[in-house]
Design an enzyme around this catalytic site. Structure first.
Site, PDB file in Angstrom:
ATOM      1  N   GLY A 206     -64.442 -90.905  10.451  1.00 56.20           N
ATOM      2  CA  GLY A 206     -63.049 -90.534  10.760  1.00 56.20           C
ATOM      3  C   GLY A 206     -62.492 -89.624   9.688  1.00 56.20           C
ATOM      4  N   ASN A 207     -61.186 -89.458   9.674  1.00 62.82           N
ATOM      5  CA  ASN A 207     -60.549 -88.675   8.603  1.00 62.82           C
ATOM      6  C   ASN A 207     -59.157 -89.230   8.331  1.00 62.82           C
ATOM      7  OD1 ASN A 207     -58.541 -87.171  10.284  1.00 62.82           O
ATOM      8  ND2 ASN A 207     -60.425 -86.471  11.279  1.00 62.82           N
ATOM      9  N   ARG A 208     -58.472 -88.652   7.357  1.00 65.62           N
ATOM     10  CA  ARG A 208     -57.210 -89.231   6.870  1.00 65.62           C
ATOM     11  C   ARG A 208     -55.971 -88.796   7.645  1.00 65.62           C
ATOM     12  NH1 ARG A 208     -58.694 -91.417   1.954  1.00 65.62           N
ATOM     13  NH2 ARG A 208     -60.397 -90.315   0.938  1.00 65.62           N
ATOM     14  N   SER A 209     -56.143 -88.107   8.754  1.00 65.36           N
ATOM     15  CA  SER A 209     -54.964 -87.668   9.508  1.00 65.36           C
ATOM     16  C   SER A 209     -54.141 -88.878   9.974  1.00 65.36           C
ATOM     17  CB  SER A 209     -55.411 -86.849  10.724  1.00 65.36           C
ATOM     18  OG  SER A 209     -54.325 -86.670  11.591  1.00 65.36           O
ATOM     19  N   ALA A 274     -56.710 -83.560  14.023  1.00 63.42           N
ATOM     20  CA  ALA A 274     -57.795 -83.303  13.072  1.00 63.42           C
ATOM     21  C   ALA A 274     -59.064 -83.836  13.728  1.00 63.42           C
ATOM     22  CB  ALA A 274     -57.516 -84.015  11.759  1.00 63.42           C
TER      23      ALA A 274
END
Ligand code: C5P
Length: 401
Positions: A206-209, A274
């Site tokens: 995943g990512n930090r969005s 994102a």
């Protein structure tokens, strides 16, 4: 535009409070219903009697008196807008920190409506880092700053700090309510949040969005009358506006399928998500067990939703993208603008303090196809959302002219 609007006017203790009388009169003249709230020190500058006469309503100065409890929660729900004018340094500090020791602060904390504040103070107080930080915190909460004027101050100094003139405050409110329906009937598609690409039943890439920017855009577009479809990756947030259709997705592939379907009938798409560029080639059906020192994950490319929509884009449709960059910002964003066939791209740099993931604020530049560029100041994500929508509306108008 202010006809029938219910407005709380909160007055705090500054010499500029004398202007609140003409502000009240102008609001009443414009057809608004005005409920005045005063802090104890505001009454040193102007009397409740003056303001109740002008507003044709009893003025509240206390949360409770011997005979009554003034229901600030009800007030907070009643209002279409709250205007704090003048907003002193003390009041800004209280509101920024959630202190609640008077009726104005109590109503502010209970207000669900848009809040505007018109600061008034001396030059040096206005420029003090403590005031600067309180103002940007308030903006970060989504409140609207009505800029201070420049000129002679009551102290004899000259510079920034004068409260905006009552006419300017009314114009600000009128503009806010006026723009509120300028996307009426337009179908806007939004993607927002991160995507999660499963590795096994418990793990993902995943990512930090956080999804904050996209959700703010969805709310702002809905407030301005648009029919909004928000395709939202795994985010804790949801839009506050009732009339946003939310399609929850998890993976880039799911976001892709939903976006392609919704784009067919959309007037514009704003792609704030994102999206993970790659996903695991295979998803293990059971939890992967810990084994050797190294673990190899094979990744394959995800569909580029933006690029596909760019190919499908028909005359009259607008496609707007985001570029979150850490280096070579302008040339990277310019490349994406062209490759993905965007009408404009919103650039934010992780090098700018207060911009990017998880912040309540953002600092953007907009790059257009014709090499034009507009830079904006650090603002709340709600205010940034309105700037982006305004650029989109201007483009709709330009394309139709
Ligand atoms: O990830 P990248 O920097 O290329 O993202 C630029 C723009 O393209 C963003 O608006 C993003 O939402 C969009 N995008 C997309 N699908 C992808 C990757 C990015 O829609 N697979």
């Amino acid at each position: 535009m202010l006809l029938g609007k219910k407005i709380i006017l909160g007055i705090s203790g500054s010499i500029a409070a004398y202007k609140s009388a003409s502000l009240t009169r102008l609001l009443i003249k414009a057809g608004a219903e005005v409920q005045v709230l005063m802090t104890p020190s505001a009454q040193d500058f102007i009397t409740p009697l003056t303001l109740s006469t002008l507003s044709k309503k009893a003025v509240f100065t206390e949360v409770s008196s011997e005979s009554a409890w003034n229901n600030h929660v009800e007030l907070g729900l009643w209002a279409d807008a709250m205007v704090i004018a003048p907003a002193t340094a003390t009041t800004l500090a209280k509101l920024a920190n959630g202190l609640c020791d008077n009726i104005l602060a109590a109503a502010y904390l209970s207000a669900r409506c848009p809040v505007f504040f018109a600061p008034a103070m001396d030059l040096d107080m206005w420029h003090h880092p403590a005031t600067r930080s309180n103002v940007s915190r308030l903006q970060g909460y989504g409140n609207h700053l009505i800029p201070v004027g420049v000129g002679e101050l009551a102290s004899g100094l000259s510079g920034e700090g004068r409260m905006a003139e009552p006419e300017a405050i009314v114009a600000h409110l009128e503009q806010f309510f006026d723009q509120s329906k300028d996307l009426s009937g337009k179908k806007i598609l939004l993607t927002a949040g991160p995507t999660y690409e499963p590795i096994d039943p418990v793990r993902f890439i995943g990512n930090r969005s956080s999804g904050k920017m996209g959700v703010a855009l969805a709310d702002a577009a809905a407030r301005r009358g648009a029919i909004v479809t928000l395709i939202l990756g795994p985010s804790k947030l949801s839009p506050a506006e009732q009339n946003v259709q939310v399609i929850r997705v998890e993976t880039a592939q799911e976001m892709h399928d939903a976006a392609l379907q919704a784009f067919a009938t959309a007037d514009a798409a704003i792609l704030a998500a994102a999206v993970a560029d790659y996903r695991p080639k295979t998803v293990a059906t059971e939890k992967i067990k810990k084994k050797g020192e190294e673990l190899q994950l094979d990744l394959i490319k995800n569909p580029d939703i933006a690029a596909e929509l760019g190919q499908l884009k028909k005359t009259g449709q607008l496609l707007i993208g985001f570029a979150l960059e850490t280096n070579d910002e302008e040339s990277n964003a310019q490349g994406k603008l062209e490759r993905k066939n965007f009408d404009f791209i919103v650039l934010n740099s992780l090098r700018d303090a207060g911009a990017g993931f998880n912040h309540d604020t953002n600092k953007i530049s907009i790059l257009f196809k014709n090499n034009k560029r507009r830079d904006f100041e650090l603002k709340s994500k709600n205010a940034v959302a309105d700037d982006i929508l305004q650029a989109m509306i201007d483009l709709f108008k330009y394309n139709n002219s």
